[in-house]
Design a protein around this motif. Structure first.
Motif, PDB file in Angstrom:
ATOM      1  N   ASP A 102       0.867  -1.251  -0.039  1.00  0.00           N
ATOM      2  CA  ASP A 102       0.011  -0.016  -0.051  1.00  0.00           C
ATOM      3  C   ASP A 102       0.924   1.300  -0.088  1.00  0.00           C
ATOM      4  O   ASP A 102       0.366   2.475  -0.653  1.00  0.00           O
ATOM      5  CB  ASP A 102      -0.852  -0.026   1.209  1.00  0.00           C
ATOM      6  CG  ASP A 102      -2.258  -0.877   1.047  1.00  0.00           C
ATOM      7  OD1 ASP A 102      -2.781  -1.018  -0.125  1.00  0.00           O
ATOM      8  OD2 ASP A 102      -2.873  -1.281   2.047  1.00  0.00           O
ATOM      9  N   SER A 103       1.953   1.141   0.678  1.00  0.00           N
ATOM     10  CA  SER A 103       2.593   2.498   0.997  1.00  0.00           C
ATOM     11  C   SER A 103       3.876   2.594   0.034  1.00  0.00           C
ATOM     12  O   SER A 103       4.691   3.594   0.082  1.00  0.00           O
ATOM     13  CB  SER A 103       3.118   2.380   2.428  1.00  0.00           C
ATOM     14  OG  SER A 103       4.049   1.445   2.906  1.00  0.00           O
ATOM     15  N   TRP A 134       4.490   2.739  -3.314  1.00  0.00           N
ATOM     16  CA  TRP A 134       4.950   3.818  -4.227  1.00  0.00           C
ATOM     17  C   TRP A 134       3.935   4.821  -4.506  1.00  0.00           C
ATOM     18  O   TRP A 134       2.464   4.835  -4.247  1.00  0.00           O
ATOM     19  CB  TRP A 134       4.627   2.998  -5.537  1.00  0.00           C
ATOM     20  CG  TRP A 134       4.816   3.717  -6.931  1.00  0.00           C
ATOM     21  CD1 TRP A 134       3.738   4.011  -7.877  1.00  0.00           C
ATOM     22  CD2 TRP A 134       5.953   4.627  -7.527  1.00  0.00           C
ATOM     23  NE1 TRP A 134       4.241   4.814  -8.702  1.00  0.00           N
ATOM     24  CE2 TRP A 134       5.635   4.973  -8.637  1.00  0.00           C
ATOM     25  CE3 TRP A 134       7.271   4.504  -7.167  1.00  0.00           C
ATOM     26  CZ2 TRP A 134       6.457   5.961  -9.514  1.00  0.00           C
ATOM     27  CZ3 TRP A 134       8.195   5.404  -7.761  1.00  0.00           C
ATOM     28  CH2 TRP A 134       7.873   5.972  -8.827  1.00  0.00           C
ATOM     29  N   LEU A 135       4.255   6.242  -4.676  1.00  0.00           N
ATOM     30  CA  LEU A 135       3.459   7.174  -4.751  1.00  0.00           C
ATOM     31  C   LEU A 135       3.748   7.876  -6.077  1.00  0.00           C
ATOM     32  O   LEU A 135       5.133   8.656  -6.149  1.00  0.00           O
ATOM     33  CB  LEU A 135       3.293   8.205  -3.463  1.00  0.00           C
ATOM     34  CG  LEU A 135       2.420   9.225  -3.408  1.00  0.00           C
ATOM     35  CD1 LEU A 135       1.062   8.922  -3.747  1.00  0.00           C
ATOM     36  CD2 LEU A 135       2.883   9.900  -2.194  1.00  0.00           C
ATOM     37  N   ASP A 136       3.127   8.150  -7.045  1.00  0.00           N
ATOM     38  CA  ASP A 136       3.728   8.881  -8.238  1.00  0.00           C
ATOM     39  C   ASP A 136       3.275  10.317  -7.947  1.00  0.00           C
ATOM     40  O   ASP A 136       2.545  10.765  -7.280  1.00  0.00           O
ATOM     41  CB  ASP A 136       2.846   8.424  -9.371  1.00  0.00           C
ATOM     42  CG  ASP A 136       1.239   8.722  -9.446  1.00  0.00           C
ATOM     43  OD1 ASP A 136       0.942  10.066 -10.033  1.00  0.00           O
ATOM     44  OD2 ASP A 136       0.353   7.968  -8.938  1.00  0.00           O
ATOM     45  N   TRP A 137       4.151  11.095  -8.542  1.00  0.00           N
ATOM     46  CA  TRP A 137       4.210  12.676  -8.392  1.00  0.00           C
ATOM     47  C   TRP A 137       3.059  13.295  -8.588  1.00  0.00           C
ATOM     48  O   TRP A 137       2.296  14.128  -7.843  1.00  0.00           O
ATOM     49  CB  TRP A 137       5.292  13.385  -9.059  1.00  0.00           C
ATOM     50  CG  TRP A 137       6.728  12.946  -8.642  1.00  0.00           C
ATOM     51  CD1 TRP A 137       7.731  12.522  -9.117  1.00  0.00           C
ATOM     52  CD2 TRP A 137       7.359  12.918  -7.076  1.00  0.00           C
ATOM     53  NE1 TRP A 137       8.950  12.122  -8.391  1.00  0.00           N
ATOM     54  CE2 TRP A 137       8.620  12.529  -7.148  1.00  0.00           C
ATOM     55  CE3 TRP A 137       6.920  13.171  -6.069  1.00  0.00           C
ATOM     56  CZ2 TRP A 137       9.339  12.632  -6.164  1.00  0.00           C
ATOM     57  CZ3 TRP A 137       7.438  13.388  -4.831  1.00  0.00           C
ATOM     58  CH2 TRP A 137       8.820  12.886  -4.952  1.00  0.00           C
ATOM     59  N   ARG A 147      -0.151  12.272  -8.475  1.00  0.00           N
ATOM     60  CA  ARG A 147      -1.161  12.197  -7.456  1.00  0.00           C
ATOM     61  C   ARG A 147      -0.662  12.773  -6.209  1.00  0.00           C
ATOM     62  O   ARG A 147      -1.632  13.342  -5.510  1.00  0.00           O
ATOM     63  CB  ARG A 147      -1.302  10.642  -7.201  1.00  0.00           C
ATOM     64  CG  ARG A 147      -2.348  10.321  -6.205  1.00  0.00           C
ATOM     65  CD  ARG A 147      -2.909   8.654  -6.232  1.00  0.00           C
ATOM     66  NE  ARG A 147      -1.773   7.882  -6.247  1.00  0.00           N
ATOM     67  CZ  ARG A 147      -1.533   7.141  -5.354  1.00  0.00           C
ATOM     68  NH1 ARG A 147      -2.316   7.455  -4.076  1.00  0.00           N
ATOM     69  NH2 ARG A 147      -0.667   6.353  -5.324  1.00  0.00           N
ATOM     70  N   ALA A 148       0.566  12.737  -5.746  1.00  0.00           N
ATOM     71  CA  ALA A 148       1.239  13.170  -4.717  1.00  0.00           C
ATOM     72  C   ALA A 148       0.954  14.753  -4.612  1.00  0.00           C
ATOM     73  O   ALA A 148       0.827  15.262  -3.500  1.00  0.00           O
ATOM     74  CB  ALA A 148       2.573  12.775  -4.469  1.00  0.00           C
ATOM     75  N   GLY A 195       8.094   9.344  -9.429  1.00  0.00           N
ATOM     76  CA  GLY A 195       7.224   9.087  -8.106  1.00  0.00           C
ATOM     77  C   GLY A 195       8.317   8.840  -7.019  1.00  0.00           C
ATOM     78  O   GLY A 195       9.575   8.898  -7.046  1.00  0.00           O
TER      79      GLY A 195
END
Length: 252
Positions: free
Chosen positions: A51-52, A54-57, A59-60, A209
């Motif tokens: 869940d934690s 990967w965070l693409d830029w 969306r972030a 990301g």
């Protein structure tokens, strides 16, 4: 397996074939049913990482840059040993306000961040630096020499930034090293910028990301990489000399 775990046979099949995502309690039952409870911490770490990780830029940063900096404040506050490796930028904890402003302004423009909150984001970054002076934190920074020469904000900004590095080196909590350009790398080639918080989390910034690593085996890999860089980096007077040379080149 189903009988030992106390669930229906079809559940075992769905988990095995990736059709059902196990919960932490499922993993606990599974590990104990297999007689391998020692693997449970690693399995749970991998589950949480799903869940934690990967965070693409895009969306972030859809609501700006400030909230991302606020979100990691508690992580920095609780970390006792912080390790940072940067090959093309001065790490945030050692940035001046001018350098941070230039960096975040470029990010806002290049990634087309819809909300312009650079001023607030810079203020949050600067407020975070109090941990350099307070508490029982320890910081080890390793920079590629290129990080000292890539210009962000013009000569005056860079001179001020490099001057701040010299001041930070004198802090009892800070250990700052530079990897010289002439050093024999022997398998210790530059990699992506990464930051290790104690031995529980590593963060990696990529083009598309932000990667959060909590899997113990992967954290150990970054710790080993950091140790290899530590072996070829120079500290103290030698590091200071490289920074001073970078300042001199900007003043010519």
């Amino acid at each position: 397996m189903a009988a030992r775990a106390g669930w229906h046979e079809s559940k075992t099949s769905r988990i095995e074939h990736g059709k059902k995502r196990p919960t932490e309690s499922d993993l606990t039952a599974w590990a104990h049913a297999c007689g391998t409870p020692e693997l449970l911490p690693e399995l749970i770490a991998e589950l949480r990482a799903v869940d934690s990780a990967w965070l693409d830029w895009r969306r972030a940063e859809k609501t700006g840059l400030t909230h991302l900096n606020v979100a990691v404040r508690e992580l920095y506050e609780r970390t006792r040993i912080y390790r940072s490796y940067c090959q093309d930028v001065i790490p945030g904890l050692l940035q001046t306000a001018a350098y941070t402003t230039s960096t975040l302004s470029a990010i806002r423009d290049n990634r087309e961040v819809p909300v312009d909150d650079v001023t607030d984001a810079v203020a949050e970054r600067m407020a975070r630096q109090h941990i350099l002076y307070e508490g029982d934190h320890r910081f080890v920074f390793i920079l590629e020499v290129a990080a000292l020469t890539y210009r962000r904000g013009g000569p005056e900004v860079m001179i001020g930034q490099l001057g701040f590095l010299l001041k930070a080196m004198a802090l009892p909590s800070v250990s700052l090293a530079v990897i010289p350009s002439h050093i024999e790398r022997a398998g210790r080639w530059p990699v992506e910028n990464f930051y290790i918080f104690d031995d529980v989390q590593a963060n990696v910034e990529l083009v598309s990301g932000f990667l959060t690593i909590t899997q113990p085996r992967e954290i150990a890999m970054y710790m080993q990489t950091f140790a290899r860089f530590h072996e070829i980096a120079v500290f103290g007077r030698q590091a200071r000399g490289i920074i001073e040379a970078a300042i001199d080149s900007l003043q010519q």
